[in-house]
Design an enzyme around this catalytic site. Structure first.
Site, PDB file in Angstrom:
ATOM      1  CE1 TYR A   1       0.284   1.845   4.275  1.00  0.00           C
ATOM      2  CE2 TYR A   1       0.600  -0.519   4.614  1.00  0.00           C
ATOM      3  CZ  TYR A   1       0.709   0.803   5.070  1.00  0.00           C
ATOM      4  OH  TYR A   1       1.258   1.058   6.311  1.00  0.00           O
ATOM      5  CB  CYS A   2       1.752   3.761  -1.758  1.00  0.00           C
ATOM      6  SG  CYS A   2       0.804   3.489  -3.282  1.00  0.00           S
ATOM      7  CB  THR A   3      -0.126   8.394  -0.857  1.00  0.00           C
ATOM      8  OG1 THR A   3       1.009   8.512  -0.007  1.00  0.00           O
ATOM      9  CG2 THR A   3      -1.089   9.547  -0.595  1.00  0.00           C
TER      10      THR A   3
ATOM     11  CB  CYS B   1       1.101  -0.111  -3.328  1.00  0.00           C
ATOM     12  SG  CYS B   1      -0.360   0.894  -3.594  1.00  0.00           S
TER      13      CYS B   1
END
Length: 247
Positions: free
Chosen positions: A184-186, A191
């Site tokens: 996951y990322c922003t 991701c």
């Protein structure tokens, strides 16, 4: 929406682009006319944008952009603020819209498998995925972003920049064995590349969090998440309601 008047848009799409100079000029002119500020990054692999302005202008720009068949299905994450969080407008050409320096990873050819926010929250409630494997959430952001907020128990490899991810994966690969890994990322862009690299290197049960933390907040709220989400503009950090957190 509350009383906030500035609409913030975050969107990306991996799509083959071969008219970068001309496209840059069109985007720059249209965004200027709409009085939007923020950044648009263009590369042969796609587009990545963060823009803010009055609602009618921001939505009008997005509608215009989607009139290009290459961006017809572009999905944008929305949030609101009381003031314009960007100081200027920039439209830049890049080698990659998110730099990984790993040329075999080509999201334009095939998207990484994804899990949606509601399903991930359900898995976290249960402590495992639907197949019964233990979950491992892998934060693909920079260390200082992780410090602002993260999923409870997520693995964090203290990246200084996203280009460090391939080396970090090589060093930590054993941690991921036998688990369903959700990167996951922003907003989803880092991701997605991370998930593709992990699959390329033989990890079988890897998914990206569709839409990243921003989409998770919008869909689920703060469940299983600790703190806020760092964003690269003057808002600093957003809470689970996608509003700037107090300084």
């Amino acid at each position: 929406m509350s009383d906030a008047s500035v609409l913030n848009l975050a969107a990306y799409k991996f799509v083959a682009l071969d008219d970068l100079e001309a496209l840059r000029e069109r985007l720059l002119e249209r965004a200027r006319v709409a009085a939007l500020k923020g950044s648009i990054l263009l590369a042969e692999e796609g587009i990545n944008l963060f823009l803010a302005g009055a609602e009618v202008d921001a939505r009008g720009f997005l509608s215009w952009l989607r009139s290009d068949a290459r961006f017809a299905d572009l999905q944008a994450k929305e949030s609101w603020s009381d003031v314009q969080p960007f100081k200027r407008l920039r439209v830049k050409l890049k080698r990659e819209i998110i730099r990984m320096d790993h040329p075999t990873i080509r999201p334009v050819d095939a998207r990484a498998p994804a899990v949606d926010a509601a399903t991930l929250a359900r898995w976290l409630d249960a402590g495992h995925c639907d197949a019964g494997r233990p979950l491992l959430l892998l934060d693909t952001r920079n260390g200082f972003e992780v410090d602002a907020g993260r999923f409870a128990g997520a693995h964090d490899w203290r990246l200084q920049r996203f280009g460090d991810f391939p080396a970090a994966l090589a060093a930590h690969r054993a941690e991921l064995a036998g688990k369903t890994v959700v990167s996951y990322c922003t907003g989803g862009i880092r991701c997605e590349k991370a998930a593709l690299l992990m699959r390329e290197q033989g990890l079988e049960h890897v998914l990206q969090l569709d839409g990243g933390i921003l989409q998770y907040f919008q869909t689920v709220g703060a469940r299983h998440y600790e703190g806020g989400c760092f964003v690269f503009d003057e808002r600093g950090t957003l809470d689970a309601g996608l509003r700037p957190t107090p300084a």
